[in-house]
Design an enzyme around this catalytic site. Sequence first.
Site, PDB file in Angstrom:
ATOM      1  CB  CYS A 141      -0.873  -0.002   1.238  1.00 27.15           C
ATOM      2  SG  CYS A 141      -1.721  -1.565   1.521  1.00 27.15           S
ATOM      3  CB  ALA A 142       3.668   1.773  -2.160  1.00 28.77           C
ATOM      4  CB  ALA A 143       0.228   5.988  -3.345  1.00 28.66           C
ATOM      5  N   PRO A 144       1.792   7.745  -1.037  1.00 32.29           N
ATOM      6  CG  PRO A 144       2.316   9.858  -0.155  1.00 32.29           C
ATOM      7  CD  PRO A 144       1.519   8.625   0.133  1.00 32.29           C
ATOM      8  N   GLY A 145       4.523   7.129  -1.253  1.00 31.96           N
ATOM      9  CA  GLY A 145       5.855   6.591  -1.475  1.00 31.96           C
ATOM     10  C   GLY A 145       6.857   6.798  -0.340  1.00 31.96           C
ATOM     11  CE  LYS A 204       5.096   3.990   6.920  1.00 30.36           C
ATOM     12  NZ  LYS A 204       4.229   5.062   6.481  1.00 30.36           N
ATOM     13  CG  ASP A 244      -7.483  -5.848  -5.606  1.00 31.56           C
ATOM     14  OD1 ASP A 244      -8.363  -4.999  -5.444  1.00 31.56           O
ATOM     15  OD2 ASP A 244      -7.323  -6.847  -4.859  1.00 31.56           O
ATOM     16  CB  CYS A 288      -1.224   6.734  10.686  1.00 33.87           C
ATOM     17  SG  CYS A 288      -2.339   6.893   9.314  1.00 33.87           S
TER      18      CYS A 288
HETATM   19  N1  SAM Z   1       2.811   3.703   2.615  1.00 38.97           N
HETATM   20  C1  SAM Z   1       2.447   5.038   2.169  1.00 38.97           C
HETATM   21  C2  SAM Z   1       3.559   6.009   2.470  1.00 38.97           C
HETATM   22  O1  SAM Z   1       4.320   5.760   3.424  1.00 38.97           O
HETATM   23  O2  SAM Z   1       3.710   6.994   1.743  1.00 38.97           O
HETATM   24  C3  SAM Z   1       1.118   5.463   2.749  1.00 38.97           C
HETATM   25  C4  SAM Z   1       0.042   4.451   2.495  1.00 38.97           C
HETATM   26  S1  SAM Z   1      -1.560   4.885   3.023  1.00 38.97           S
HETATM   27  C5  SAM Z   1      -1.464   4.689   4.733  1.00 38.97           C
HETATM   28  C6  SAM Z   1      -2.494   3.514   2.508  1.00 38.97           C
HETATM   29  C7  SAM Z   1      -2.589   3.299   1.020  1.00 38.97           C
HETATM   30  O3  SAM Z   1      -3.414   2.151   0.785  1.00 38.97           O
HETATM   31  C8  SAM Z   1      -3.209   4.445   0.257  1.00 38.97           C
HETATM   32  O4  SAM Z   1      -2.356   4.873  -0.767  1.00 38.97           O
HETATM   33  C9  SAM Z   1      -4.493   3.853  -0.320  1.00 38.97           C
HETATM   34  O5  SAM Z   1      -4.800   4.344  -1.597  1.00 38.97           O
HETATM   35  C10 SAM Z   1      -4.191   2.367  -0.372  1.00 38.97           C
HETATM   36  N2  SAM Z   1      -5.423   1.540  -0.351  1.00 38.97           N
HETATM   37  C11 SAM Z   1      -6.698   1.920  -0.189  1.00 38.97           C
HETATM   38  N3  SAM Z   1      -7.539   0.877  -0.277  1.00 38.97           N
HETATM   39  C12 SAM Z   1      -6.776  -0.196  -0.511  1.00 38.97           C
HETATM   40  C13 SAM Z   1      -7.060  -1.573  -0.723  1.00 38.97           C
HETATM   41  N4  SAM Z   1      -8.296  -2.034  -0.687  1.00 38.97           N
HETATM   42  N5  SAM Z   1      -6.026  -2.391  -0.951  1.00 38.97           N
HETATM   43  C14 SAM Z   1      -4.750  -1.935  -0.963  1.00 38.97           C
HETATM   44  N6  SAM Z   1      -4.434  -0.645  -0.770  1.00 38.97           N
HETATM   45  C15 SAM Z   1      -5.417   0.214  -0.547  1.00 38.97           C
END
Ligand code: SAM
Length: 460
Positions: free
Chosen positions: A114-118, A120, A165, A235
């Site tokens: 779950c990487a965006a915006p990046g 981590k 996904d 978080c």
């Molecule tokens: N790891 C990121 C960073 O450090 O910049 C922040 C990630 S944020 C907490 C969670 C991410 O999970 C979001 O980018 C979101 O779009 C994505 N997300 C939302 N629903 C999801 C799903 N069903 N499966 C996987 N990822 C999902």
Amino acid sequence: MPALPQAFIDTLTGLPGYDAAAFLAVHQSPERITSVRLQPQKVQDVASVFPQLETTRVPWASGGYYLSTRPSFTFDPQFHAGAYYVQEASSMFLEEALRQTISAAAPLKALDLCAAPGGKSTLIQAALPAGSFLVSNEVIRPRAALLADNLSRWGTTDVVVTNNDPRDFSRLEGFFDLMVVDAPCSGSGLFRRDPEAVNEWSYDNVMLCSQRQQRILADALPSLKPGGVLIYSTCSYAREEDEQLLDWLMDHEQLVSLPLQLQPEWNIVATESPVHRAFGYRFYPDKVKGEGFFIACFRKAGEAVPPKKGKQKFTELPKKDAERVLPWLKPGADVRMMLHEGEVLLLSPAVAEDMPLLQQLYIRKAGVKAGQLTGKELIPDHQLALSTVISQDLPGVELTLEDALHYLRREDLRLGEPLKGWALMRFRGMNLGWAKILPNRVNNYYPKEMRILKSGMPET
Ligand code: SAM
């Protein structure tokens, strides 16, 4: 910021380490914390990037610094050059968690699910042992585009950005040595930074998030190799997304919980899940210099099975073409050049090796795009300009701050340089992107979608 809802405050009562008075006071305080992490392959010295600011180290992250005031990052060309990533300090603890759970001895295949915006992903890339690679995935399409841009700024050849996904990863059964799931969550840990989120909080949403987290983990975990490490983080302060989620994981997957060693002065709160006593770590903004965060580490049990290999769709660049690309690269750059849909890609050897399998995913960006080879020349790509493998001997122009901002807004440039052809636009020696210098004009090749839209200049 708006007052914290009573229904939310009630859910915190009894949480390990929760100190109501201090917690409420810190949410009323106007203090805001700014922290950045340097890109170690581009910058070694924080003072060279922020000469005007006081900086102090984030205790658990090499290259992590608190800044005494928040500069305008949009108007800092070094931000656009990928000299650093702006990241909340508690979440930089992932680096310490990696240090304590993965072996530095062998290269790893890592997934940031779950990487965006990046944030981590840039951290994981920098922390992995040499020869490793990272698949940085984001399911939401526009967010995957933002992720790809941020990793282009970071500039390394060992990251593949995908837009899948979590369930698609079942195609790569037992493939990854490390999986980081920084799950979408109810976000209470960021209330101080994002006051709007306070009004969106509800217990129903906490429960929805908890169910989604379970689904994501269940879908993705088959692709973690037995013996591999899972790092789960949120978080959120909610038990349902933190400790209780760890119990759900232990009930449904074959996992061994891993403890972390903490320094007492870090003020991180060690916690355990109620049933299986899985180890978790809580960060409260009244205790640490950072926002609310939760992290837990596991090792997957069971026997490893070698994954199958697929058929390569990416072809090795013919030698005579590779020779035309070489002068653009640092001498001795350890890359494999591959051709994909007419573009030359620079991949770390580990990424190139596993491309036959990785190509089963929807790839947004693989390594660094060098550009397109035409009959006469290489049309260099923006990713090459920002990469860590570009030659330092290419023609370039050092811009003033004002000209750098014109360039980053994709405006017309007038340069009094006697250069011709492709030239790197630089600020304080760091590459910002390409321009093509013609006899009577300069063509600005800064990517339209990455340009600065905000007008104005930084305050001095
Ligand atoms: N790891 C990121 C960073 O450090 O910049 C922040 C990630 S944020 C907490 C969670 C991410 O999970 C979001 O980018 C979101 O779009 C994505 N997300 C939302 N629903 C999801 C799903 N069903 N499966 C996987 N990822 C999902």
